[in-house]
Design a protein around this motif. Structure first.
Motif, PDB file in Angstrom:
ATOM      1  N   ARG A   1      35.802  30.229  38.371  1.00 59.88           N
ATOM      2  CA  ARG A   1      35.937  31.402  37.513  1.00 59.88           C
ATOM      3  C   ARG A   1      36.971  32.347  38.088  1.00 59.88           C
ATOM      4  O   ARG A   1      36.978  32.620  39.285  1.00 59.88           O
ATOM      5  CB  ARG A   1      34.598  32.102  37.388  1.00 59.88           C
ATOM      6  N   ARG A   2      37.827  32.838  37.233  1.00 62.93           N
ATOM      7  CA  ARG A   2      38.875  33.774  37.622  1.00 62.93           C
ATOM      8  C   ARG A   2      38.955  34.882  36.583  1.00 62.93           C
ATOM      9  O   ARG A   2      38.559  34.712  35.438  1.00 62.93           O
ATOM     10  CB  ARG A   2      40.239  33.090  37.672  1.00 62.93           C
ATOM     11  N   THR A   3      39.510  35.992  36.986  1.00 59.42           N
ATOM     12  CA  THR A   3      39.815  37.070  36.060  1.00 59.42           C
ATOM     13  C   THR A   3      41.311  37.024  35.792  1.00 59.42           C
ATOM     14  O   THR A   3      42.114  37.031  36.724  1.00 59.42           O
ATOM     15  CB  THR A   3      39.432  38.431  36.662  1.00 59.42           C
ATOM     16  N   LEU A   4      41.679  36.954  34.531  1.00 57.39           N
ATOM     17  CA  LEU A   4      43.084  36.885  34.122  1.00 57.39           C
ATOM     18  C   LEU A   4      43.445  38.191  33.438  1.00 57.39           C
ATOM     19  O   LEU A   4      42.854  38.547  32.415  1.00 57.39           O
ATOM     20  CB  LEU A   4      43.302  35.708  33.176  1.00 57.39           C
ATOM     21  N   ILE A   5      44.383  38.929  34.025  1.00 56.56           N
ATOM     22  CA  ILE A   5      44.838  40.197  33.457  1.00 56.56           C
ATOM     23  C   ILE A   5      46.297  40.022  33.073  1.00 56.56           C
ATOM     24  O   ILE A   5      47.127  39.641  33.894  1.00 56.56           O
ATOM     25  CB  ILE A   5      44.692  41.347  34.471  1.00 56.56           C
TER      26      ILE A   5
ATOM     27  N   GLY B   1      44.003  37.976  45.198  1.00 52.54           N
ATOM     28  CA  GLY B   1      44.447  37.548  43.884  1.00 52.54           C
ATOM     29  C   GLY B   1      45.922  37.195  43.883  1.00 52.54           C
ATOM     30  O   GLY B   1      46.653  37.438  44.839  1.00 52.54           O
TER      31      GLY B   1
ATOM     32  N   ILE C   1      45.954  37.311  38.512  1.00 49.75           N
ATOM     33  CA  ILE C   1      44.839  36.359  38.550  1.00 49.75           C
ATOM     34  C   ILE C   1      44.008  36.697  39.779  1.00 49.75           C
ATOM     35  O   ILE C   1      44.476  36.581  40.905  1.00 49.75           O
ATOM     36  CB  ILE C   1      45.355  34.909  38.606  1.00 49.75           C
TER      37      ILE C   1
ATOM     38  N   ALA D   1      36.846  35.588  40.677  1.00 52.88           N
ATOM     39  CA  ALA D   1      35.657  36.249  40.131  1.00 52.88           C
ATOM     40  C   ALA D   1      34.841  36.833  41.282  1.00 52.88           C
ATOM     41  O   ALA D   1      34.684  36.193  42.311  1.00 52.88           O
ATOM     42  CB  ALA D   1      34.832  35.249  39.339  1.00 52.88           C
TER      43      ALA D   1
END
Length: 129
Positions: free
Chosen positions: A98-102, A49, A37, A40
């Motif tokens: 806002r987050r980036t979820l990988i 992260g 996680i 953004a």
């Protein structure tokens, strides 16, 4: 008397409006190796992260559920993580914004953990289980 009548009419109109309802919009269970996680990107990222794998302090074995929280219009409001560490107390952590979820899926024969992924509304966020 007119104020009381006006107040009753306004209260009646407000009661006819549909209340916001909590809902789980989507649910899927996946066998994963790791979850990342990342905040953004803005001008320059100042926040590190979160890395959840099968080793280290963010152990994937503790993770039970990842909820992507959306509002009524479908805009992402944040991510909620639900995990239970060895002390046995279930914890809910909400990461706003806002987050980036990988999500790294497990390869055959590798270590893996079955994690539930959900898309929920903001009203469902207040209902802890």
């Amino acid at each position: 008397m007119k104020r009381v009548l006006l107040l009753i009419i306004v209260a009646g109109m407000l009661s006819l409006g549909a209340p916001a309802r909590a809902a789980v919009l989507s649910t899927r269970a996946k066998e994963v190796y790791a979850v990342y996680i990342v905040p953004a990107p803005k001008a320059f990222p100042t926040e590190l992260g979160y890395v959840i794998t099968n080793f280290g302090p963010g152990n994937i074995n503790f993770l039970e559920r990842v909820d992507v929280v959306v509002d009524k219009e479908g805009r992402v409001q944040g991510i909620q993580l639900v995990y239970t560490p060895p002390d046995g107390f279930k914890r809910h952590v909400f990461l706003a914004g806002r987050r980036t979820l990988i999500v790294q899926e497990a390869r055959p024969g590798s270590l893996k953990k079955r994690v539930l992924f959900r898309v929920i509304t903001t009203e469902e966020l207040s209902q802890l289980d």
